[in-house]
Design a protein around this motif. Sequence first.
Motif, short mmCIF file in Angstrom:
data_model
loop_
_atom_site.label_atom_id
_atom_site.label_comp_id
_atom_site.label_asym_id
_atom_site.label_seq_id
_atom_site.Cartn_x
_atom_site.Cartn_y
_atom_site.Cartn_z
N VAL A 228 0.83 -1.13 -0.02
CA VAL A 228 -0.02 0.19 -0.12
C VAL A 228 0.83 1.19 0.04
CG1 VAL A 228 -1.89 1.07 1.54
CG2 VAL A 228 -1.82 -1.30 1.41
N GLY A 229 0.73 2.22 -0.86
CA GLY A 229 1.05 3.54 -0.63
C GLY A 229 1.08 4.14 -2.29
N SER B 272 3.53 0.37 -5.43
CA SER B 272 2.23 0.11 -4.62
C SER B 272 1.22 -0.31 -5.35
CB SER B 272 1.93 1.11 -3.62
OG SER B 272 3.13 1.45 -2.99
N ALA B 273 0.42 -1.42 -5.00
CA ALA B 273 -0.74 -2.01 -5.69
C ALA B 273 -2.02 -1.38 -5.14
CB ALA B 273 -0.84 -3.68 -5.54
N LEU B 274 -1.91 -0.82 -4.09
CA LEU B 274 -3.39 -0.31 -3.50
C LEU B 274 -3.05 1.18 -2.68
CD1 LEU B 274 -6.13 -1.23 -2.98
CD2 LEU B 274 -5.54 -2.03 -0.99
N ARG B 275 -3.76 2.02 -3.07
CA ARG B 275 -3.96 3.01 -2.22
C ARG B 275 -5.02 3.03 -1.25
NH1 ARG B 275 -3.76 8.72 -5.38
NH2 ARG B 275 -5.65 7.59 -6.21
N PRO C 34 1.57 1.75 5.96
CA PRO C 34 2.16 3.24 6.07
C PRO C 34 1.26 4.04 6.61
CG PRO C 34 1.34 2.73 3.95
CD PRO C 34 1.21 1.32 4.57
N SER C 35 1.67 5.42 6.89
CA SER C 35 0.77 6.24 7.71
C SER C 35 -0.50 6.58 6.85
CB SER C 35 1.71 7.46 7.93
OG SER C 35 2.07 8.10 7.10
N GLY D 136 1.39 8.89 3.62
CA GLY D 136 2.13 7.60 2.86
C GLY D 136 1.41 6.61 2.08
N SER D 137 0.00 6.53 2.71
CA SER D 137 -1.08 5.36 2.15
C SER D 137 -1.55 5.82 0.69
CB SER D 137 -2.04 4.91 3.06
OG SER D 137 -2.92 6.00 3.36
N ALA D 138 -1.65 6.96 0.64
CA ALA D 138 -2.18 7.22 -0.72
C ALA D 138 -1.97 8.80 -1.08
CB ALA D 138 -3.80 7.36 -0.33
#
Length: 346
Positions: A274-275, A280-283, A298-299, A344-346
């Motif tokens: 995630v990121g 990254s494959a996903l937000r 990630p945060s 960091g996650s999206a």
Amino acid sequence: MLRMAAEKIKNMEDFARVCGISRPTVSKYFNDPASVRKSTRAQIEAALDRYEYQPNIYAVNQNRRQTKNIGLVVPNLIDPFFAAIARTIESLIIDAGYNPLLLSSHGGPDQEIANLNSLRAIKPAGVLLAPLGRASNADMLSAFSKEIPTVLFDNNLDDVGEAFFGSDSEQSIGVIVDYLCETGEPPVFFEMKTPVNPNAYKRRSAYLSAMARRGEEPNLIQVAGEGWDFEEIGFREGSKMIAQRDLPTNTVLCSNDRLAIGLLSAAYEGGIQVGRGGDSALRIAGHDDHPFSRYTSPSLTTVSQDYSAISARSVDAILGLIETEERKGDREIALFKGHLVKRGSA
């Protein structure tokens, strides 16, 4: 001393404004002048010399001889979000010279009513209430608020209390939908099919509006689950979603941060990175800026609620009801804008 011609001060709220000092501090001064700093006391007394204002000390003291307690009822104190906003409100109540009485409804309507009955028995000066919402007994809450000055925050219920202060879901969801669309694929909306919190319905509606405004196709992922165990629901149902690998997009906007925290854990368990980076494959994004959201991995990218402003307005409103003993008739409603928090996650 000759007083200068000045605007007419009608109440303590007006007086606090012209003083440039917070309403709770002004209230604390009138309760006990020695309880505020010398410089603050001088500023207030200079304003008293300048303006034609005298508080209704008799009414205030009558209330305070009866009680100096203000009830504070939240849905669930094991939720750090409500713990944080309760701490903020408690501090403001103490600064105003009152005693906060904090009670948790533990997610149950019977306990919510029991809390109000306990407060009624000690005759509080007023009550600040974050109701459960859909599960609340609205008729009983309305009857209570007609008997004891009551201000609602976080969740609104019609015909309950003299005022409501909360977040502007249309604005806050719109902000994060815009950000996600402009930085990657448009988001799906991950939520519980039957949310316990009425704000979730407002966020669903706001998501649909924001996607329509942008000309994007909305997608709702409505999962099973009831109650307040959001992280467990996010993990369990998120694991199923990830295992199926049939998302129409690589971006998921969760109805709240606690669901997003569970989904982040599910992604980790499923081996999904995630990121924001190209690898990254996903937000994943959320809403609320939950106290734990900055410490996930990630945060978590989210939208923060302005609970400092919500707390301040709520306390100001209940103090106004207590000190003037006036019911305005028209309920005051104010919604505060959220702020995008990029992590960091999206």
